[in-house]
Design a protein around this motif. Structure first.
Motif, PDB file in Angstrom:
ATOM      1  N   PRO A 126       0.828  -0.969  -0.110  1.00  0.00           N
ATOM      2  CA  PRO A 126      -0.032  -0.008  -0.094  1.00  0.00           C
ATOM      3  C   PRO A 126       0.747   1.223   0.053  1.00  0.00           C
ATOM      4  O   PRO A 126       1.706   1.416   0.851  1.00  0.00           O
ATOM      5  CB  PRO A 126      -0.757  -0.113   1.345  1.00  0.00           C
ATOM      6  N   ARG A 145      -7.848  -2.155  -3.563  1.00  0.00           N
ATOM      7  CA  ARG A 145      -8.105  -1.651  -2.106  1.00  0.00           C
ATOM      8  C   ARG A 145      -7.611  -0.124  -1.950  1.00  0.00           C
ATOM      9  O   ARG A 145      -6.527   0.054  -2.454  1.00  0.00           O
ATOM     10  CB  ARG A 145      -7.297  -2.409  -0.851  1.00  0.00           C
ATOM     11  N   TYR A 147      -7.356   3.209   0.451  1.00  0.00           N
ATOM     12  CA  TYR A 147      -7.230   3.329   1.762  1.00  0.00           C
ATOM     13  C   TYR A 147      -7.371   4.978   2.368  1.00  0.00           C
ATOM     14  O   TYR A 147      -6.935   5.077   3.302  1.00  0.00           O
ATOM     15  CB  TYR A 147      -5.774   3.010   2.310  1.00  0.00           C
ATOM     16  N   GLU A 168      -7.110   1.730   7.632  1.00  0.00           N
ATOM     17  CA  GLU A 168      -8.043   0.506   7.067  1.00  0.00           C
ATOM     18  C   GLU A 168      -8.659   0.840   5.778  1.00  0.00           C
ATOM     19  O   GLU A 168      -8.671   1.846   5.134  1.00  0.00           O
ATOM     20  CB  GLU A 168      -9.499   0.360   8.120  1.00  0.00           C
ATOM     21  N   ALA A 169      -8.827  -0.237   4.847  1.00  0.00           N
ATOM     22  CA  ALA A 169      -9.219  -0.137   3.548  1.00  0.00           C
ATOM     23  C   ALA A 169     -10.761   0.550   3.796  1.00  0.00           C
ATOM     24  O   ALA A 169     -11.660   0.139   4.395  1.00  0.00           O
ATOM     25  CB  ALA A 169      -9.348  -1.382   2.967  1.00  0.00           C
ATOM     26  N   GLU A 170     -10.967   1.426   2.686  1.00  0.00           N
ATOM     27  CA  GLU A 170     -12.212   2.122   2.612  1.00  0.00           C
ATOM     28  C   GLU A 170     -13.031   1.417   1.610  1.00  0.00           C
ATOM     29  O   GLU A 170     -14.234   1.701   1.468  1.00  0.00           O
ATOM     30  CB  GLU A 170     -12.264   3.803   2.485  1.00  0.00           C
TER      31      GLU A 170
END
Length: 378
Positions: A126, A145, A147, A168-170
């Motif tokens: 990420p 993903r 974030y 946290e992934a949105e």
């Protein structure tokens, strides 16, 4: 997606996903077979290719060995992502695409291709990019993903360090063939392949940014004005009186900069910069140069397609800026130059140009503009 809606609601604000499931949609840009051909032609140094696996990046030139193509494929078969950098420089469909986008947006575009094998392979950890990206899913499906944007619109100097905790992934979704994903710079993201290979194109968008624009303008002013080149008073860092003197000095310099760098001047400078970052459009120029001796008043010519240009008038000249240069012509040919520029992509001849120039003068103008690369024959 209406362009105005994109500009007003998404650009530099939030991600946009346009889902499709049509493997033919980007076939004219780059296919898996095209990548195969590009890899085969990239030796012996493979300088524009990288392999990435689980966040670890290696140039192919650093793999060692005598058969780098085989070593590249060995990495791919083992789960590494193959990254082909700057394809807009060596793949005609992407050259045409980025040239047109650059003209429309007023920014520089770069294209990288990412080929990831099937089996839930992951290239990068990420991270966020320091420029906006437009992702075109050309083959297969990739799982994404997002974030969020912890740093809104970061500059090049603001990197997303590996030590930072991943939020946290949105959003989580699959990008299928033909789909488009836009990510403003600063959007933390990561992607993995699914069961089959995935090929996507990432268009990096590099617009004219205000910090660079202002910095260059101040630098140019300093080269003209001695006051802007002076150092701060000796001892200002340790003496309160000298510090107040430095404040007065800076106040005067800022006022001088504000007076001389007007919004109009900065905007004109930004326009010049946007035109200058467009890549030269010179396909077929060698043939044009060879055909120049045979050009006559009835030879059809036209503006080069997708050419970025800017025209201005001075007391003595018509100034045509294109291809990172300025061609100066006598001011009395302004009407003829206007005819040429307003022709669009329609062919015309020297004899058909309107204005006060005689026939030899119009032919000389056409010769000059073909030689400089503004016009092409045919």
């Amino acid at each position: 997606m209406d362009p105005e809606v994109f500009r007003n609601e998404y650009w530099e604000r939030r991600p946009l996903r346009i889902p499709r499931n049509d493997p033919r949609h980007f076939a004219e840009l780059l296919t898996l077979s095209d990548v195969d051909a590009l890899l085969s032609r990239s030796g012996p140094d493979f300088s524009n290719i990288r392999v990435v696996s689980e966040g670890q990046e290696t140039p192919v030139s650093a793999l060692g060995g005598t058969d780098r193509l085989e070593m590249l494929y060995e990495r791919y078969r083992s789960g590494s992502t193959i990254v082909l950098n700057a394809l807009e420089r060596r793949w005609d469909p992407l050259t045409r695409l980025t040239t047109r986008l650059s003209a429309e947006v007023g920014a520089r575009f770069q294209v990288n291709a990412y080929l990831t094998p099937g089996g839930r392979a992951r290239g990068f950890d990420p991270h966020y990019d320091n420029h906006d990206v437009i992702i075109l899913q050309a083959h297969g499906t990739k799982s994404w993903r997002l974030y969020g944007m912890p740093d809104a619109l970061p500059l090049r100097s603001q990197r997303y360090g590996a030590a930072r905790p991943v939020p946290e992934a949105e959003e989580e979704f699959d990008l299928e063939p033909g789909s488009v994903l836009y990510l403003p710079r600063g959007t933390v993201h990561a992607a993995t392949s699914t069961d089959t290979a995935s090929l996507h194109l990432t268009l990096g968008v590099h617009p004219v940014l205000f910090p660079a624009l202002l910095g260059e303008a101040v630098q140019d002013l300093a080269e003209e004005d001695e006051a802007l080149r002076r150092g701060l008073p000796i001892g200002f860092a340790s003496d309160e009186g000298r510090r107040r003197e430095a404040e007065r000095m800076i106040e005067g310099l800022l006022e001088a900069v504000r007076t001389r760098l007007t919004p109009r001047e900065l905007t004109d400078r930004a326009v010049r910069r946007a035109v200058s970052i467009a890549p030269p459009v010179l396909r077929g120029h060698l043939t044009d140069l060879e055909r120049m001796p045979g050009l006559d008043g009835d030879t059809p010519v036209r503006l080069r397609p997708d050419l970025r240009w800017r025209v201005s008038l001075t007391h003595e000249h018509v100034e045509l800026a294109f291809h990172n240069k300025t061609v100066r012509l006598p001011r009395h040919v302004a009407d003829e130059v206007r005819f040429v520029l307003e022709s669009g992509h329609d062919p015309f001849t020297a004899a058909s140009i309107t204005g006060d120039l005689d026939r030899p003068g119009r032919l000389l103008l056409v010769h000059t503009l073909v030689r400089e690369g503004l016009l092409t024959v045919g």
